[in-house]
Design an enzyme around this catalytic site. Structure first.
Site, short mmCIF file in Angstrom:
data_model
loop_
_atom_site.label_atom_id
_atom_site.label_comp_id
_atom_site.label_asym_id
_atom_site.label_seq_id
_atom_site.Cartn_x
_atom_site.Cartn_y
_atom_site.Cartn_z
CG ASP A 170 -23.56 24.19 76.75
OD1 ASP A 170 -22.85 23.99 76.11
OD2 ASP A 170 -24.14 24.25 78.30
CD GLU A 402 -28.54 31.35 78.60
OE1 GLU A 402 -29.86 31.24 79.08
OE2 GLU A 402 -27.74 30.60 78.04
C1 GLC Z 1 -25.23 28.01 78.81
C2 GLC Z 1 -24.08 28.23 76.74
C3 GLC Z 1 -22.91 28.25 77.06
C4 GLC Z 1 -22.32 29.83 77.25
C5 GLC Z 1 -23.56 28.88 79.26
C6 GLC Z 1 -22.63 30.66 80.46
O1 GLC Z 1 -24.87 26.56 79.10
O2 GLC Z 1 -24.93 26.61 76.55
O3 GLC Z 1 -22.52 28.06 75.57
O4 GLC Z 1 -20.91 29.39 77.23
O5 GLC Z 1 -24.27 29.20 78.80
O6 GLC Z 1 -23.27 31.78 79.63
#
Ligand code: GLC
Length: 436
Positions: A170, A402
């Protein structure tokens, strides 16, 4: 050691699984079902709880639209810890949107095809595994048809994404060049993410203005693909996204062959596949950088940056042997120093590299998982093993975060795990890596 780690991973996954039959990526920060997370999570579950693995995917596919589209977030519940939620996205604007499940009007990397193949491979009960495949494969096929028919305006075999949130990566620095071409209004919004994690690790408010502006344009045209292709300021051919599609095409071909009597679909998939792989190699490879890169379709120019996405084509069998060699050399030269864990999400030699910020440098376990299998497929076993042991070590040191700092020196004094904690795909893919 690994056994304890697997147990801890299972606890994370079990706690994130919801009564409605899907998993949240983590508590607070991401309280719904995300498309590509779902795929990775299901692979983890498949190793010890097949029912949950199957359920995860079937719940996602239940939210598919009538045109084959699968949304990036499915809002199964209300939540006041996330913005922008269902009232903002308004998927109902699209005439073919899912009538049962509110969602976003954008998608995420197409991992579902190879996920169902993986689930079948892991399944001990092959009869049941094949039944699962048979129930779901056509839906995934229709999703691929959606991509080729609606996301490839120049008929190249390469599909576009129209939003950075579709990429999965993102907040990558690659998008900075696109933000420079835009000048959106300032939206006065109440961010939720920055109340949950350290704001310095998240995108700025100005960056959020860009993200929302693209959605405003899409909503104004009821999420029409045609209008988006014509008007979206963000229109990118992403190597990671297209590599996932190609990998999943391949999975569908294998699975249809296994089921039998699906000649027409196999033919169609092979046709897409041939064209996609050719264009991918012709258009998305940068000889000078020795890496695959993104292409800005709106402004018709290559975005010449190396990121972990640059190496994902290994996972889909896209490069020739010679090209793969060059690619791995680039990866090791830039990302493989002894002071670094593999694999940073963005070029550590770039001035845009930021080791703590969301997709601007940290290591992500899902990308590592993709690279691990890709490197293995091409015979780079030693490097693959390093990717695997680095992933395990990061989780052992910090927990199921994460994302993780790639700099080894940090861990002497710091935790090095950032973003959401007890994060589902970090747990799920660790289980798969250790079992491999
Ligand atoms: C963040 C990440 C994306 C992922 C989401 C949920 O937005 O960039 O890739 O799917 O989190 O984990």
């Amino acid at each position: 050691m690994n056994k304890n780690l697997i147990n801890d991973a299972k606890i994370v996954l079990n706690n994130n699984f919801q009564d409605k039959g899907y998993s949240i990526p983590c508590k607070g920060l991401y309280p719904f079902q995300w498309k590509w997370d779902s795929g990775f999570i299901a692979i983890g579950f498949a190793h010890y709880d097949m029912d949950k693995a199957k359920k995860e995917i079937e719940t996602l596919l239940d939210a598919q639209w009538e045109n084959g589209f699968i949304p990036h977030i499915v809002f199964h519940v209300e939540s006041d810890t996330y913005f922008p939620g269902p009232d903002y996205h308004q998927s109902e604007l699209h005439p073919l949107s899912n009538k049962k499940h509110p969602s976003t009007g954008m998608t995420q990397p197409p991992v579902t095809g190879f996920t169902i193949e993986k689930i079948y491979e892991i399944a001990k009960d092959k009869t049941d595994g094949l039944e699962f495949v048979k129930r779901n494969i056509d839906k995934v096929f229709e999703n691929h048809r959606y991509f080729y028919e609606n996301r490839d305006p120049q008929n190249e075999g390469l599909v576009y994404i129209y939003h950075n949130w579709e990429s999965g990566t993102d907040n990558s620095p690659i998008w900075d060049d696109i933000w420079k071409t835009m000048n959106p209004p300032t939206y006065n919004i109440k961010r939720k993410d920055t109340q949950l994690v350290d704001p310095s690790q998240r995108p700025s408010n100005r960056e959020y203005d860009h993200y929302l502006h693209i959605i405003e344009i899409a909503k104004k045209h009821n999420y029409s693909d045609e209008k988006i292709a014509e008007l979206s300021p963000f229109l990118v051919q992403d190597p990671l996204f297209n590599a996932m599609l190609i990998k999943s095409n391949n999975a569908l071909i294998n699975l249809y062959k296994l089921i039998g009597n699906n000649e027409a679909k196999i033919k169609q998939l092979e046709k897409w596949q041939e064209k996609s792989i050719k264009s991918f190699n012709d258009k998305l490879y940068d000889e000078e950088l020795g890496a695959y890169i993104h292409y800005d379709l709106r402004n018709e120019k290559p975005l010449r940056f190396v990121s972990s996405s640059s190496f994902s084509p290994l996972f889909a069998g896209i490069p020739s042997k010679e090209r793969a060699k060059r690619l791995v050399t680039t990866m090791m030269d830039k990302f493989g120093g002894e002071d670094l864990y593999l694999c940073a999400s963005f070029d550590p030699e770039s001035e845009r590299f930021n080791p703590k910020k969301y997709w601007r440098g940290p290591v992500w376990i899902n990308l590592n998982w993709i690279l691990y299998y890709g490197l293995k497929d091409y015979g780079y076993n030693e490097i693959a093993e390093r990717v695997k042991s680095d992933s395990i070590e990061l989780i052992e040191k910090s927990g199921f975060y994460e994302y993780f700092d790639a700099r080894k020196s940090i861990y002497k004094t710091d935790k090095g795990g950032y973003g959401g904690g007890n994060f589902s795909w970090s747990a799920a893919l660790l289980i798969d890596l250790i079992n491999n």
